[in-house]
Design a protein around this motif. Sequence first.
Motif, mmCIF file in Angstrom:
data_model
loop_
_atom_site.group_PDB
_atom_site.id
_atom_site.type_symbol
_atom_site.label_atom_id
_atom_site.label_comp_id
_atom_site.label_asym_id
_atom_site.label_seq_id
_atom_site.Cartn_x
_atom_site.Cartn_y
_atom_site.Cartn_z
ATOM 1 N N UNK A 9 -109.344 -7.159 -1.207
ATOM 2 C CA UNK A 9 -110.291 -6.058 -1.943
ATOM 3 C C UNK A 9 -111.434 -7.712 -0.375
ATOM 4 N N UNK A 10 -112.888 -6.140 -0.801
ATOM 5 C CA UNK A 10 -113.552 -7.151 -0.172
ATOM 6 C C UNK A 10 -114.257 -8.119 -0.727
ATOM 7 N N UNK A 11 -114.979 -9.320 0.280
ATOM 8 C CA UNK A 11 -115.933 -10.394 -0.146
ATOM 9 C C UNK A 11 -116.915 -9.559 -1.788
ATOM 10 N N UNK A 12 -116.441 -10.175 -2.090
ATOM 11 C CA UNK A 12 -117.502 -10.103 -3.835
ATOM 12 C C UNK A 12 -116.653 -9.252 -5.128
ATOM 13 N N UNK A 13 -115.440 -8.498 -4.647
ATOM 14 C CA UNK A 13 -115.022 -7.722 -5.762
ATOM 15 C C UNK A 13 -114.214 -9.139 -6.697
ATOM 16 N N UNK A 14 -114.436 -10.215 -6.516
ATOM 17 C CA UNK A 14 -113.711 -10.856 -7.189
ATOM 18 C C UNK A 14 -112.554 -11.209 -7.857
ATOM 19 N N UNK A 15 -111.996 -11.458 -6.431
ATOM 20 C CA UNK A 15 -110.058 -11.040 -6.263
ATOM 21 C C UNK A 15 -110.032 -13.034 -7.473
ATOM 22 N N UNK A 16 -110.241 -13.628 -6.621
ATOM 23 C CA UNK A 16 -110.593 -15.399 -6.711
ATOM 24 C C UNK A 16 -110.711 -15.412 -8.572
ATOM 25 N N UNK A 17 -112.039 -15.129 -8.985
ATOM 26 C CA UNK A 17 -112.089 -14.602 -10.453
ATOM 27 C C UNK A 17 -111.509 -14.368 -10.587
ATOM 28 N N UNK A 18 -110.563 -13.548 -10.948
ATOM 29 C CA UNK A 18 -109.164 -12.931 -11.272
ATOM 30 C C UNK A 18 -108.394 -14.340 -11.167
ATOM 31 N N UNK A 19 -107.824 -14.513 -10.111
ATOM 32 C CA UNK A 19 -107.199 -15.421 -10.441
ATOM 33 C C UNK A 19 -107.383 -16.561 -11.383
ATOM 34 N N UNK A 20 -107.848 -16.566 -11.827
ATOM 35 C CA UNK A 20 -108.303 -17.870 -12.279
ATOM 36 C C UNK A 20 -108.031 -17.794 -14.015
ATOM 37 N N UNK A 21 -108.127 -15.610 -13.952
ATOM 38 C CA UNK A 21 -108.988 -15.490 -14.801
ATOM 39 C C UNK A 21 -107.577 -15.492 -15.510
ATOM 40 N N UNK A 22 -106.276 -14.959 -14.603
ATOM 41 C CA UNK A 22 -104.953 -15.120 -15.286
ATOM 42 C C UNK A 22 -104.547 -16.613 -15.271
ATOM 43 N N UNK A 23 -104.950 -17.477 -14.171
ATOM 44 C CA UNK A 23 -104.000 -19.009 -14.294
ATOM 45 C C UNK A 23 -104.773 -19.495 -15.431
ATOM 46 N N UNK A 24 -105.721 -18.639 -16.859
ATOM 47 C CA UNK A 24 -106.595 -19.537 -17.614
ATOM 48 C C UNK A 24 -105.711 -18.601 -18.486
ATOM 49 N N UNK A 26 -102.995 -17.772 -18.924
ATOM 50 C CA UNK A 26 -101.450 -18.296 -18.245
ATOM 51 C C UNK A 26 -100.686 -19.655 -18.954
ATOM 52 N N UNK A 27 -101.963 -20.766 -19.327
ATOM 53 C CA UNK A 27 -102.211 -22.237 -19.621
ATOM 54 C C UNK A 27 -102.157 -22.762 -18.332
ATOM 55 N N UNK A 28 -102.093 -21.660 -17.331
ATOM 56 C CA UNK A 28 -101.279 -22.871 -15.697
ATOM 57 C C UNK A 28 -102.693 -23.833 -15.599
ATOM 58 N N UNK A 29 -103.584 -22.905 -15.975
ATOM 59 C CA UNK A 29 -104.698 -24.462 -15.967
ATOM 60 C C UNK A 29 -105.054 -23.883 -17.216
ATOM 61 N N UNK A 30 -105.915 -25.179 -17.733
ATOM 62 C CA UNK A 30 -106.883 -25.562 -18.909
ATOM 63 C C UNK A 30 -107.765 -24.082 -19.432
ATOM 64 N N UNK A 31 -108.179 -24.480 -18.279
ATOM 65 C CA UNK A 31 -110.066 -23.357 -18.034
ATOM 66 C C UNK A 31 -110.039 -22.901 -16.798
ATOM 67 N N UNK A 32 -110.262 -20.957 -17.072
ATOM 68 C CA UNK A 32 -110.567 -20.721 -15.483
ATOM 69 C C UNK A 32 -111.302 -22.002 -14.502
ATOM 70 N N UNK A 33 -110.954 -21.893 -13.581
ATOM 71 C CA UNK A 33 -111.574 -22.817 -12.618
ATOM 72 C C UNK A 33 -111.355 -24.270 -12.336
ATOM 73 N N UNK A 34 -110.559 -24.284 -13.166
ATOM 74 C CA UNK A 34 -109.920 -25.799 -13.182
ATOM 75 C C UNK A 34 -108.600 -25.651 -13.430
ATOM 76 N N UNK A 61 -99.400 -19.751 -7.696
ATOM 77 C CA UNK A 61 -98.075 -19.628 -8.932
ATOM 78 C C UNK A 61 -98.139 -20.039 -9.745
ATOM 79 N N UNK A 62 -98.277 -18.874 -11.203
ATOM 80 C CA UNK A 62 -98.018 -18.906 -12.592
ATOM 81 C C UNK A 62 -96.785 -18.327 -13.087
ATOM 82 N N UNK A 63 -96.339 -18.544 -14.695
ATOM 83 C CA UNK A 63 -94.899 -17.428 -15.177
ATOM 84 C C UNK A 63 -95.852 -17.827 -16.555
#
Length: 687
Positions: A9-24, A26-34, A61-63
């Motif tokens: 997707x183009x820049x600003x479409x929210x790709x990285x935010x979506x990745x962080x949301x999915x990581x959070x 699946x509890x791969x991260x404690x909260x989105x972005x961290x 990567x996540x599970x």
Amino acid sequence: MIRNVVLVGHSGSGKTTLVETLLAATRTVQRAGRVEDGGTVSDFDEVEVRQQRSVNLTLAPLVHNGVKINLLDTPGYADFVGDLRAGLRAADAALFVVSASEGIDGLTRMLWEECAAVGMPRAVVITKLDHQRAEFDEVLAACQDAFGDGVAPLYLPVTEGGELKGLVGLLTQRFYGYGGGTRSESDPGPAQRDGIDAYRPSLIEGIIQESEDESLMDRYLSGEEIGTETLIGDLEKAVARGGFYPVLATGGGVGAFEVLELITQGFPSPLEHPLPEITTIDGKPVTDIACDPDGPLVAEVVKTTSDPYVGRISLVRVFSGTLRPDMTVHVSGHGLAERGHEDHDVDERIGTLSSPLGKLQRTTGKCVAGDIAAVAKLSRAETGDTLSDKEQPLLMTAWSMPDPLLPVAIQARSKADDDKLGQALQRLVAEDPTLRLENNPETRQLVLWCMGEAHADVLLDRLSRRHGVEVEKIGLRVPLRETFGGSCQALGRNVKQTGGHGQYAICHLEIEPLPSGGGFEFVDKIVGGVVPRQFIPSVEKGVRTQMQRGVLAGYPLVDVRVTLYDGKAHSVDSSDMAFQIAGALALKEAAAKVPTLLLEPVDEVTVLVPDDHVGSVMSDLSSRRGRVLGTEPVGTGRTLVRAEVPELEITRYAIDLRSMSHGTGTFRRVFLRYEPLPAHLADKVAS
């Protein structure tokens, strides 16, 4: 139990935010972005953090439900399409990310075509539905218009008071609420039922059209209720075949579970994705290799980065076999010598294997077929290289890379920087196959051929931050040529009598211009031995040397015939060097007698743009002293414009075309010939 998914997707479409949301989620991260161990998920590159934009292919990567998901986040700028194509190579399916508040731009359409060209299974995720300007119906219609048939929503967003509360599943006919940070399930309300009635029939028809059960459509049209499990099964097959593109809805954490469910249940595993073409080192096809952890090792370096502390790190997709730490592999590739990337045919020892997340490198014991891992300390392997068993070396067909078309001339800021520049540039070349390094012998300039201005800025920033080398941009010199505008006779006289051994050489030359592309001809018309035979080649050598130096502005002289018809020699003072100097002097005298023309290189340029921009592109090419040769349609809604344009006018065309076409135009250039430079420009160069 592996899914490799590239986010596009183009820049600003929210790709990285979506990745962080999915990581959070699946509890791969404690909260989105961290990340649990500290540091942000998007903290992949110092340049990215500082400039607040993604410029690298990155792995997260996540599970979920026992399935490992490798999310490959790609840059959203046209300058970094090389990383996008690397992500397509490493992935088995694509999530197309579209912002509900910004819609679809021309670049997004181009990226969809990139995915379609490689037959990538795709789904669409509409993000930022929690934004106050979000309009799901409008963006959905835009997606269907831009991406064609087969685009249909699986879920509808539910908002109350401008706030996104949950989703309605069109297949399950259930409401999924996300209140209080938890996901709940209930029957849909009357308003939500209206949405189901409006969108569900077209969704079911789209799925059934892709079904292998030919009786399903007749049963549906006769009024039979098709079971949800049957529809979901056919949905998975339709997505895997690349004939159906489900649309999901997300925003503010809502929809993460639905995206994960689609990835694990609807996207194909590596077993279902055909392998790229594989050959032996000498080019013989190999057809008996499959995605099998026990098969022969075949892996590919899809991204290379240099860490100032860890060293070189290679992101590797394993297509067959199993990669383990400390094993010795064969490195082969990759046919980009013209860009400064040497071909490889060496053995290397694998270092540590890890599963990267942000700046964290989590050590792993192996990487099986279908998986992706980071490999440390592969000192020779570059992006695009193949890793295979040293006893059975293999080679994967390289993915296509766009040509870098923006030249940027640079020079080191100091002597200390100059000493380190060569090694630093080689590291950049190893990381980035879209970069071409040129050391132009004519202009004596070091030129980086880049994809665009943003690409160039990132490269220069990396030179400074990663490698401690400061450089500055300088004006690009285009290699011109000189030629004579008429015929004349010229005398080369080199006579110096100084009491000792002197110099004596006199030659009479006739100078004639040749047609464009005629090169150089030397004609010997000496009779009677007035110039001894051993000195005739000396005259030619002197003429050739002076032609390389030029006679007007220091550019090589071309397209000329030189005839040696008379001269004189001395039995003692004549020598090879004396006649070389005489030949050069005669050429200089000719330049004083007849006009000397400057020639500029002219390229054949082909520009591919949407039909809406054809007029502006043609007008722009004409304003650059170009000759438009014609146009021809290419596919639906795109036109190829052919023109001949002087190189002096297109040094920054990669930037200008992108601005003119809103990022949707591409072009190619091939050297055609040299033509006289207009007098008003020639005067500036000569002065």
